[in-house]
Scaffold this motif. Structure first.
Motif, PDB file in Angstrom:
ATOM      1  N   ASP A 113      64.361  42.607   6.170  1.00  0.00           N
ATOM      2  CA  ASP A 113      63.023  43.483   5.771  1.00  0.00           C
ATOM      3  C   ASP A 113      63.308  44.145   4.431  1.00  0.00           C
ATOM      4  O   ASP A 113      64.526  44.352   4.218  1.00  0.00           O
ATOM      5  CB  ASP A 113      63.162  44.461   6.970  1.00  0.00           C
ATOM      6  CG  ASP A 113      62.597  43.878   8.250  1.00  0.00           C
ATOM      7  OD1 ASP A 113      62.007  42.953   8.374  1.00  0.00           O
ATOM      8  OD2 ASP A 113      63.060  44.684   9.422  1.00  0.00           O
TER       9      ASP A 113
ATOM     10  N   GLN B 156      59.001  47.412  -0.010  1.00  0.00           N
ATOM     11  CA  GLN B 156      57.870  46.712   0.172  1.00  0.00           C
ATOM     12  C   GLN B 156      56.666  47.386  -0.663  1.00  0.00           C
ATOM     13  O   GLN B 156      56.566  48.457  -0.464  1.00  0.00           O
ATOM     14  CB  GLN B 156      57.484  46.744   1.514  1.00  0.00           C
ATOM     15  CG  GLN B 156      56.436  46.041   1.893  1.00  0.00           C
ATOM     16  CD  GLN B 156      56.248  45.821   3.572  1.00  0.00           C
ATOM     17  OE1 GLN B 156      57.324  45.696   4.189  1.00  0.00           O
ATOM     18  NE2 GLN B 156      55.114  45.346   3.921  1.00  0.00           N
TER      19      GLN B 156
ATOM     20  N   VAL C  73      51.384  44.370   1.886  1.00  0.00           N
ATOM     21  CA  VAL C  73      51.625  43.943   3.323  1.00  0.00           C
ATOM     22  C   VAL C  73      51.625  42.278   3.330  1.00  0.00           C
ATOM     23  O   VAL C  73      50.956  41.981   2.364  1.00  0.00           O
ATOM     24  CB  VAL C  73      50.240  44.308   4.266  1.00  0.00           C
ATOM     25  CG1 VAL C  73      50.289  43.505   5.662  1.00  0.00           C
ATOM     26  CG2 VAL C  73      50.005  45.782   4.366  1.00  0.00           C
ATOM     27  N   GLY C  74      52.417  41.723   3.979  1.00  0.00           N
ATOM     28  CA  GLY C  74      52.757  40.380   3.855  1.00  0.00           C
ATOM     29  C   GLY C  74      53.539  39.853   2.637  1.00  0.00           C
ATOM     30  O   GLY C  74      53.539  38.695   2.361  1.00  0.00           O
ATOM     31  N   GLN C  75      54.376  40.879   2.048  1.00  0.00           N
ATOM     32  CA  GLN C  75      55.100  40.655   0.692  1.00  0.00           C
ATOM     33  C   GLN C  75      56.223  39.765   1.182  1.00  0.00           C
ATOM     34  O   GLN C  75      56.768  38.713   0.393  1.00  0.00           O
ATOM     35  CB  GLN C  75      55.664  41.685   0.335  1.00  0.00           C
ATOM     36  CG  GLN C  75      56.428  41.528  -1.053  1.00  0.00           C
ATOM     37  CD  GLN C  75      57.102  42.941  -1.547  1.00  0.00           C
ATOM     38  OE1 GLN C  75      56.667  44.013  -1.123  1.00  0.00           O
ATOM     39  NE2 GLN C  75      58.032  42.902  -2.420  1.00  0.00           N
ATOM     40  N   LYS C  76      56.870  39.931   2.431  1.00  0.00           N
ATOM     41  CA  LYS C  76      58.074  39.106   2.876  1.00  0.00           C
ATOM     42  C   LYS C  76      57.649  37.531   3.038  1.00  0.00           C
ATOM     43  O   LYS C  76      58.376  36.688   2.800  1.00  0.00           O
ATOM     44  CB  LYS C  76      58.565  39.904   4.314  1.00  0.00           C
ATOM     45  CG  LYS C  76      59.729  38.838   4.969  1.00  0.00           C
ATOM     46  CD  LYS C  76      60.003  39.499   6.110  1.00  0.00           C
ATOM     47  CE  LYS C  76      60.959  38.716   6.771  1.00  0.00           C
ATOM     48  NZ  LYS C  76      61.482  39.290   8.210  1.00  0.00           N
ATOM     49  N   PHE C  77      56.412  37.366   3.581  1.00  0.00           N
ATOM     50  CA  PHE C  77      56.196  36.040   4.016  1.00  0.00           C
ATOM     51  C   PHE C  77      55.724  35.262   2.562  1.00  0.00           C
ATOM     52  O   PHE C  77      55.917  34.118   2.581  1.00  0.00           O
ATOM     53  CB  PHE C  77      54.761  36.171   4.962  1.00  0.00           C
ATOM     54  CG  PHE C  77      55.183  36.527   6.203  1.00  0.00           C
ATOM     55  CD1 PHE C  77      56.119  35.670   7.212  1.00  0.00           C
ATOM     56  CD2 PHE C  77      54.993  37.688   6.608  1.00  0.00           C
ATOM     57  CE1 PHE C  77      56.231  36.327   8.287  1.00  0.00           C
ATOM     58  CE2 PHE C  77      55.466  38.413   7.864  1.00  0.00           C
ATOM     59  CZ  PHE C  77      56.119  37.670   8.840  1.00  0.00           C
ATOM     60  N   LEU C  78      55.052  36.066   1.703  1.00  0.00           N
ATOM     61  CA  LEU C  78      54.862  35.343   0.479  1.00  0.00           C
ATOM     62  C   LEU C  78      56.046  35.060  -0.432  1.00  0.00           C
ATOM     63  O   LEU C  78      55.863  34.028  -0.652  1.00  0.00           O
ATOM     64  CB  LEU C  78      53.837  36.671  -0.308  1.00  0.00           C
ATOM     65  CG  LEU C  78      53.683  36.075  -1.737  1.00  0.00           C
ATOM     66  CD1 LEU C  78      52.907  34.945  -1.765  1.00  0.00           C
ATOM     67  CD2 LEU C  78      52.944  37.072  -2.466  1.00  0.00           C
TER      68      LEU C  78
END
Length: 817
Positions: free
Chosen positions: A623, A628, A631-636
């Protein structure tokens, strides 16, 4: 140079379309045709006689004549330089040269000049000798006159003593002594002349030693230097006279005089003859002076008449010599009495070349016209970009790295903007920018004067890049407004500061106590932030992130240009297996870094971008927490990381296999040669190999591996290299601040006029020497490196050769004939 009527494509991104043409020119119109093409300046001739030596070519005799006339002109220039006569500048572009008439004219002038020079030198030599002779007569005459006066005085003293002390026997004894002395007396000879003063002491010493002291020498110093008859130069000399006895001693003295360069002159001990010789020498000097003045007047008149036409003759002779050199590159057809020429020219110049050839044929009254035809060839054409005096200097920056190959994308188009802008990022100060702008405007305003003068190496370089310097200055003023720095001093130019003091803690040089009281400062850095402790971290962050953004944008531009190159040259493999994976790899990493920098600016987030990029590789599934940004930064990030990993084998593997497949399809069924019509069927069997080269898969694979590794590592190192924009910008700002605070302000605090004047002088010298010269050169070189290495290596090959047409306009800048 571009004549009226020419219509170039004006496409700086691609070089002008070129064509190989063949010209068949009648022999009687050859000279005029080549001369007219030289005025046009749009044909680059090929040497069709490369296998022949210069002496075997058709027009070797004419070139030899031109060389002899060039030697005569160099003689004229040498004599004019010595006489201080400057050649006059005249416009001779439309002059028609008659080589035979010019040759006769130059020979007559050379003969007249050499004869006049010889006469003047002979008269001057005689004049100098007479001047020295007169000095010898005067000085040696003084020696003899003084010696005679001393001898008379001594004789009188001797007579008085003899009379007073005489006795009865004295007359008899005196008579005997006088008779004995007269019998033993020997007449002394003497040699007189002049010797250089620096050699006078060694000259006297050698005379004494050679004659064992049996000489008597007397010298007199001449106050002013005299012209030496041999060298013609002014020399400090002494007049000497040497008394000797015997012919052997005389012979030794003469040899020593010759060895020391002493000029000897005759002298008579008879007083009457001395006066007569002085009168004769003075009369001859007066006559020679008049004759020499008349000769010098004629000499200067002759040189001035030559000077009025020297530039015209020089230019016309260079044109004539260039024409014959070009004619020697043409193939001579004896049977058809014509010359065959081949060369490159732009496509747009076809009609102009045809008109020129028709005009030359018409002016020569030739019955046969010249033939112009386009040839089909697989040779690589030269590269020709139509530039003007503004764009040419930017194009030279690119050409210094390498000339673009034919129809390759030209970085010079983007260099016009990107080069001065990257320079200005490192040199952002609108005060310094104004100084550089004024210097460049001075060169631009006086470009007509300076373009016709010979400048020094550094001045010539600055003058040639005057428009580049002007653009760098303009962009520096722009970035200086953004940084809000005028010699490191901030100004509230566009509006008052958005911040004000809430309490006295504002004086503590910190942001504590500052509150926002009005709208944000509209353009650039708020002036209140200068001088605060938070300024350096803020500028560090701003300039560092801005450097990364600029670098990623420029590297993306380089990859896009590589796509256009691949599309233009028809390489679909490079489009899909080089351009696409390169874009994916670069933007998956550093494009994403640029994105989160912009997002952080807009959102005001406190996320640590260093940790975001580091843990994107080390712990991509963890995480992000407080780092961060959206939103959705990790998956990007996971998707971009996988894309970057896929892009590497995509660049490496498909291209070698596709090239091998293309090679096999191209040469399918061609592994054997065609049957030839021979009598013996065995000789024409199916075992004769065809002439195509074999495909070396290992070499292609290794080459692609090197290219892939170079791009992957280069993407990282090149991005880091753009941080020099940040480093040099901070260095320039800090140096400006040091010179202002530690020199100018400290001198002001002393309240002393002398110290203030010294401080101002030191500040100006430091600003000009360090900031306006050294820092400008440093920023220029770093901007040059960013273009040559970080930008152009993405797409630019630069293995072409420049279009070099035969043009008389290029002959004006030549120094020698």
């Amino acid at each position: 140079m571009m004549n009226e009527g020419c219509l170039p494509t004006m496409d700086l991104l691609r070089s002008e379309p070129m064509q190989l043409v063949q010209l068949i020119i009648p022999i009687e119109a050859a000279h005029r045709s080549i001369s007219y093409l030289g005025d046009l300046g749009l044909v680059q001739f090929k040497d069709l006689n490369a296998d022949k030596s210069p002496f075997q070519r058709t027009y070797a005799t004419q070139i030899k004549r031109c060389g002899e006339m060039a030697r005569t002109l160099r003689l004229f220039k040498e004599q004019m330089t010595k006489a201080g006569v400057s050649p006059s500048m005249q416009n001779t572009r439309n002059s028609v040269i008659d080589l035979d008439h010019l040759e006769v004219k130059l020979k007559e002038l050379e003969a007249d000049l050499l004869e006049n020079k010889a006469n003047n030198e002979k008269l001057q030599h005689t004049y100098n000798e007479l001047v020295e002779y007169k000095l010898v007569l005067e000085k040696v005459g003084e020696f003899f006159s003084l010696a005679q006066n001393i001898a008379v005085a001594q004789q009188r003293e001797h007579d008085v003593q003899t009379t007073v002390k005489g006795s009865i026997d004295s007359p008899l004894l005196l008579e005997q002594e006088t008779t004995a002395f007269s019998a033993k007396q020997v007449k002394l000879g003497f040699i007189s002349g002049l010797v250089p003063r620096e050699k006078s002491i060694p000259f006297e010493r050698i005379l004494f030693r050679a004659t064992r002291g049996n000489v008597f020498m007397k010298q007199a110093v001449i106050d002013k230097p005299v012209l030496d008859p041999i060298s013609g130069e002014k020399v400090d000399k002494n007049v000497f006279v040497v008394f000797y006895s015997g012919e052997r001693v005389k012979s030794k003295i003469l040899k020593i005089c010759d060895a020391f360069g002493a000029n000897r002159y005759p002298f008579s001990d008879d007083l009457g003859k001395q006066f007569q010789m002085i009168r004769e020498v003075s009369g001859k000097l007066s006559e020679l002076k008049t004759t020499i003045d008349v000769g010098l007047l004629h000499w200067n008149t002759l040189l001035q008449s030559i000077g009025h036409q020297y530039e015209q003759w020089s230019l016309l002779l260079r044109r004539e010599k260039a024409v014959y050199h070009t004619l020697n590159m043409l193939s001579f057809n004896v049977t058809r009495k014509c010359l065959l020429a081949e060369g490159w020219c732009p496509v747009f110049a076809t009609s102009q070349i045809q008109k020129v050839l028709q005009r030359a044929t018409r002016d020569c009254n030739s019955q046969v016209g010249a033939i112009f035809q386009v040839l089909q060839t697989k040779e690589s054409p030269p590269t020709y970009f139509y530039t003007n005096k503004f764009t040419s200097s930017f194009q030279e920056i690119v050409d210094a790295y390498g000339v673009a190959k034919y129809q390759e994308a030209n970085p010079g188009v983007y260099t016009i903007i990107t080069f001065p802008f990257l320079f200005a990022v490192m040199f952002g100060d609108w005060g310094h920018g104004i100084c550089i702008l004024l210097a460049s405007l001075y060169l631009i305003i006086r470009e007509k004067k300076y373009s016709s003068q010979k400048l020094g190496d550094i001045m010539q370089m600055a003058f040639g890049g005057r428009y580049v310097i002007a653009m760098m200055a303009i962009f520096s003023i722009y970035t200086g407004f953004i940084y809000n720095e005028f010699f490191s001093v901030p100004f509230a130019i566009f509006a008052p500061s958005a911040y004000a003091c809430r309490d006295p803690s504002c004086r503590d040089a910190s942001t504590t106590g500052l509150i926002k009281v009005r709208n944000t400062y509209p353009f650039g850095l708020d002036p209140v932030w200068h001088g605060t402790r938070s300024e350096l971290p803020f500028l560090n962050s701003l300039k560092m992130k801005m450097s990364i953004l600029l670098g990623v944008c420029q590297m993306n531009l380089g990859i896009i240009l590589s796509y256009f190159n691949a599309k233009y040259f028809g390489s679909s493999i490079d489009v899909w297996h080089q351009f696409v994976p390169q874009m994916i790899f670069l933007n998956s990493l550093f494009g994403y870094l640029s994105l989160i920098i912009i997002v952080k600016w807009f959102t005001g987030s406190q996320a640590d971008l260093y940790h975001v990029m580091i843990y994107m590789f080390l712990s991509p599934t963890d995480d992000l927490g407080e780092n961060q940004l959206f939103v959705g930064q990790k998956f990007l990030q996971l998707g971009l990381l996988l894309s970057a990993l896929v892009a590497v084998p995509w660049m490496l593997l498909p291209k070698p296999f596709l090239l091998k497949k293309q090679h096999e399809e191209r040469h399918q069924g061609q592994s054997y040669s065609l049957l030839h019509s021979t009598d013996d069927p065995i000789e024409s069997g199916p075992h004769s190999p065809h002439g195509h080269e074999e495909f070396e898969f290992s070499e292609v694979f290794v080459h692609q591996l090197i290219h892939t590794i170079e791009f992957v590592l280069g993407a990282v190192s090149n991005t880091a290299s753009y941080l020099r924009l940040w480093a040099l910008s901070l260095a320039h700002s800090e140096l400006s601040s040091v010179f202002y605070d530690k020199v100018l302000l400290m001198a002001w605090e002393f309240n002393n006029t002398v110290i203030l004047i010294v401080g101002v002088i030191v500040f100006i010298c430091a600003t000009v020497g360090v900031l306006l010269l050294m820092e400008t050169l440093s920023a220029f070189l770093h901007a040059l490196r960013l273009h040559w290495v970080e930008f152009q290596n993405k797409f630019y090959v630069g293995d072409g050769y420049k279009f070099a047409p035969f043009s008389f306009a290029l002959l004006i800048d030549e120094d020698e004939l």
